[in-house]
Write an enzyme that holds these catalytic residues in place. Structure first.
Site, PDB file in Angstrom:
ATOM      1  N   GLU B  57     -10.460   2.278  19.993  1.00 26.06           N
ATOM      2  CA  GLU B  57      -9.622   2.846  21.024  1.00 26.06           C
ATOM      3  C   GLU B  57      -8.138   2.886  20.443  1.00 26.06           C
ATOM      4  OE1 GLU B  57     -11.677   0.252  21.115  1.00 26.06           O
ATOM      5  OE2 GLU B  57     -13.226   1.051  22.374  1.00 26.06           O
ATOM      6  N   PHE B  82     -10.462  -1.567  27.790  1.00 26.61           N
ATOM      7  CA  PHE B  82     -10.545  -1.078  26.358  1.00 26.61           C
ATOM      8  C   PHE B  82      -9.472  -0.111  26.325  1.00 26.61           C
ATOM      9  CE2 PHE B  82     -15.134  -2.371  26.627  1.00 26.61           C
ATOM     10  CZ  PHE B  82     -14.921  -3.619  26.418  1.00 26.61           C
TER      11      PHE B  82
END
Lengths: 272, 314
Positions: B57, B82
């Site tokens: 991410e 995330f």
């Protein structure tokens, strides 16, 4: 690159080193070590390779140069000032109140800076995104990204390299300023990145391992990179503080105090 | 209230396809959760403009920022923890501080994460995103709102965070919805005793609470604040002036969330008794939405009780 061009770039790199020593010296303290170690690479990129136009710093098909080790901002500033992106007088304002030249690169403040950096590891991901977008648009831009060896301890570097390698981003030229030192000491003592050639090869990069102060070798490596067909890593074996006697002699020159006496003596600029 | 026929995630993905047909700057990124976000339709329509970057991410946000510098309008998806917490510094520096136009879609907010549990259950995403200068923080209420919001989100020149319930929400709005990013929507304006200010899945509960309160001769206004930042300060002031008490209702930690955002305005400009229904400094856990709502005290009954408490403090 012929001998005369190499010679003239060597002279240019010396002038830019003096500009950087004076600029940081005028403020009194700064990241002199990592600024001087990348200066030869920046000289080759900006003065012989990159498709750029100081009069049109945002032109869409320009090559991008991302200084992911953002603390080398002053190295970019002396180059950009020399090329005419902004007046050389600005160099005297480095890190002073209200300046457009902060110690770490800021794309919102400085003409010619393609990306903000300073929180280490982030510039390479951005460069990868630029390279992917350039491919999508059939934009011929080459994306140069300079990372540090200490910076290579950041996990994000390897997230970005995995994606660049797997996508075979052949418009991406990453350079590692491998000066072997970081803020607290030797990279090898703190968290070693060796064997760094093998690491980048294993991530799918075309890796060239060269003397980062050899103008001709840097030039050849960039030419080779442009026809490698893969994402590119040029490992610049460098000396932290290269070209400043006081910095090379220091135990650690990551950031150091530079007095007026020091910078004048080093540059021979007693009238500036 | 009925459950919507459309999932919010499908509605957003299809709206992105429509938008991308008109605007070639639109690109979509995901970090191995394409199947959870129903963005396959975008990938099929625009395979070269869809980038699954793998489970990374932080890199995804940087890649999106790089694309933004090249003139793209990237929509970067992940589960809300995330999409925010995991890559907070990347959002802060590579996106916001750099002034870049990246849209971040965080799905499964708060108790909506259900069986994924505490690791996937963000009660703090809006709080941390709200602390980033200039960041727009938006939580759609239903599919219709998501659809109407998308063009405004895309047109907005800088970064936007969308806290998105993925599945079928309660249908609150119909096609007549006049949506404006940053402008609260008053759903019930007749009550004079208290205003229930709600967002996301809590809007349905606030409306139900207002009905229960009405049966007890307590008049409750209901306002949907979908954009937590910049908050509609006028709507907060109007709520204080018209009803003299406020209850905020959020599927989020009350520390730094909607309650805080409303209190920041109210304390400064129109102090009235206020209660905050939301998660009180707890971590998430596995469980169904209804169960977790009981555990964390964010049910309709909790809103009713909070309303009475706020009114009693007048």
């Amino acid at each position: 690159m012929d001998a005369s061009q190499s010679q003239s770039l060597t002279v240019k790199a010396r002038q830019l080193r003096d500009d950087a020593i004076q600029t940081i010296g005028t403020f009194g303290v700064g990241h002199i070590g990592g600024v001087l170690s990348v200066m030869d690479a920046l000289t080759v990129i900006f003065y012989s390779k990159a498709n750029i136009d100081p009069k049109n710093p945002r032109k869409q098909d320009r090559d991008r140069v991302i200084m992911s080790k953002g603390h080398a901002g002053p190295a970019m500033y002396v180059v950009l000032a020399d090329l005419g992106y902004f007046p050389k007088e600005w160099l005297k304002t480095l890190n002073k109140n209200g300046t457009n030249l902060p110690s770490h690169c800021d794309m919102q403040k400085t003409p010619g800076i393609d990306m903000t950096a300073g929180s280490l590891g982030q510039g390479l991901s951005v460069a990868v995104g630029m390279a992917m977008a350039a491919k999508l648009d059939k934009n011929p831009a080459t994306i140069y990204c300079i990372i540090g060896d200490g910076e290579s301890q950041e996990g994000q570097i390897w997230e970005a390299s995995m994606l660049a390698g797997s996508r075979k981003l052949d418009n991406l030229v990453v350079m590692l300023d491998y000066n072997k030192m970081q803020l607290d000491g030797k990279v090898s003592d703190i968290n070693d990145i060796y064997p760094v050639v093998d690491k980048w090869k294993s991530f799918g990069f075309y890796v060239q391992d060269i003397d980062g102060h050899d103008i001709g070798a840097i030039s050849d490596a960039i030419d080779n990179a442009k026809c490698s067909g893969r994402a590119n890593m040029i490992i610049l074996n460098t000396v932290k503080g290269k070209g400043a006697t006081f910095a090379e002699a220091a135990a650690n020159c990551h950031s150091m105090t530079i007095t007026e006496d020091m910078w004048r003596k080093e540059t021979g600029r007693y009238d500036a | 209230m009925t459950t919507d026929e459309r999932e919010i995630r499908q509605t957003l993905a299809q709206a992105l396809v429509s938008l991308a047909e008109r605007d070639e700057r639109i690109v979509v990124l995901d970090a191995d959760l394409m199947s959870c976000h129903a963005t396959k339709c975008f990938k099929e329509k625009f395979p070269e403009r869809f980038f699954n970057v793998g489970i990374a991410e932080q890199n995804m946000i940087g890649v999106a920022a790089g694309m933004a510098t090249m003139g793209k309008i990237p929509f970067a998806y992940s589960f809300a923890p995330f999409a925010t917490r995991r890559c907070y510094d990347q959002i802060f520096i590579s996106v916001a501080y750099s002034g870049l136009n990246v849209k971040i879609i965080g799905s499964e907010p708060g108790v909506a994460a259900e069986a994924n549990g505490g690791t996937h259950m963000p009660f703090e995403d809006m709080a941390i995103m709200r602390a980033i200068p200039k960041m727009i923080c938006f939580e759609p209420t239903d599919a219709t709102m998501m659809e109407k919001a998308l063009p405004q989100i895309a047109d907005y020149p800088t970064a936007v965070y969308v806290r998105m319930f993925r599945k079928k929400a309660a249908k609150i709005y119909d096609e007549s919805l006049d949506f404006k990013l940053g402008k609260a929507i008053t759903l019930k304006d007749e009550g004079k005793d208290v205003t229930l200010i709600a967002s996301g899945i809590m809007v349905e509960r606030a409306l139900q609470a207002a009905e229960i309160l009405a049966e007890q001769n307590i008049g409750a206004r209901v306002v949907n604040i979908h954009t937590w930042k910049p908050i509609d300060a006028q709507a907060v002031k109007e709520s204080a002036q018209k009803s003299g008490a406020i209850v905020t209702c959020e599927n989020h930690n009350v520390y730094g969330g909607l309650g805080s955002a409303v209190a920041e305005v109210a304390a400064r400009e129109c102090p009235v008794p206020m209660e905050t229904v939301g998660i009180n400094d707890e971590f998430g856990q596995v469980g169904k939405n209804a169960y977790l709502s009981e555990v964390y005290h964010i049910t309709t009954a909790d809103i009713v009780n909070a309303a009475k408490k706020a009114i009693s403090r007048k």
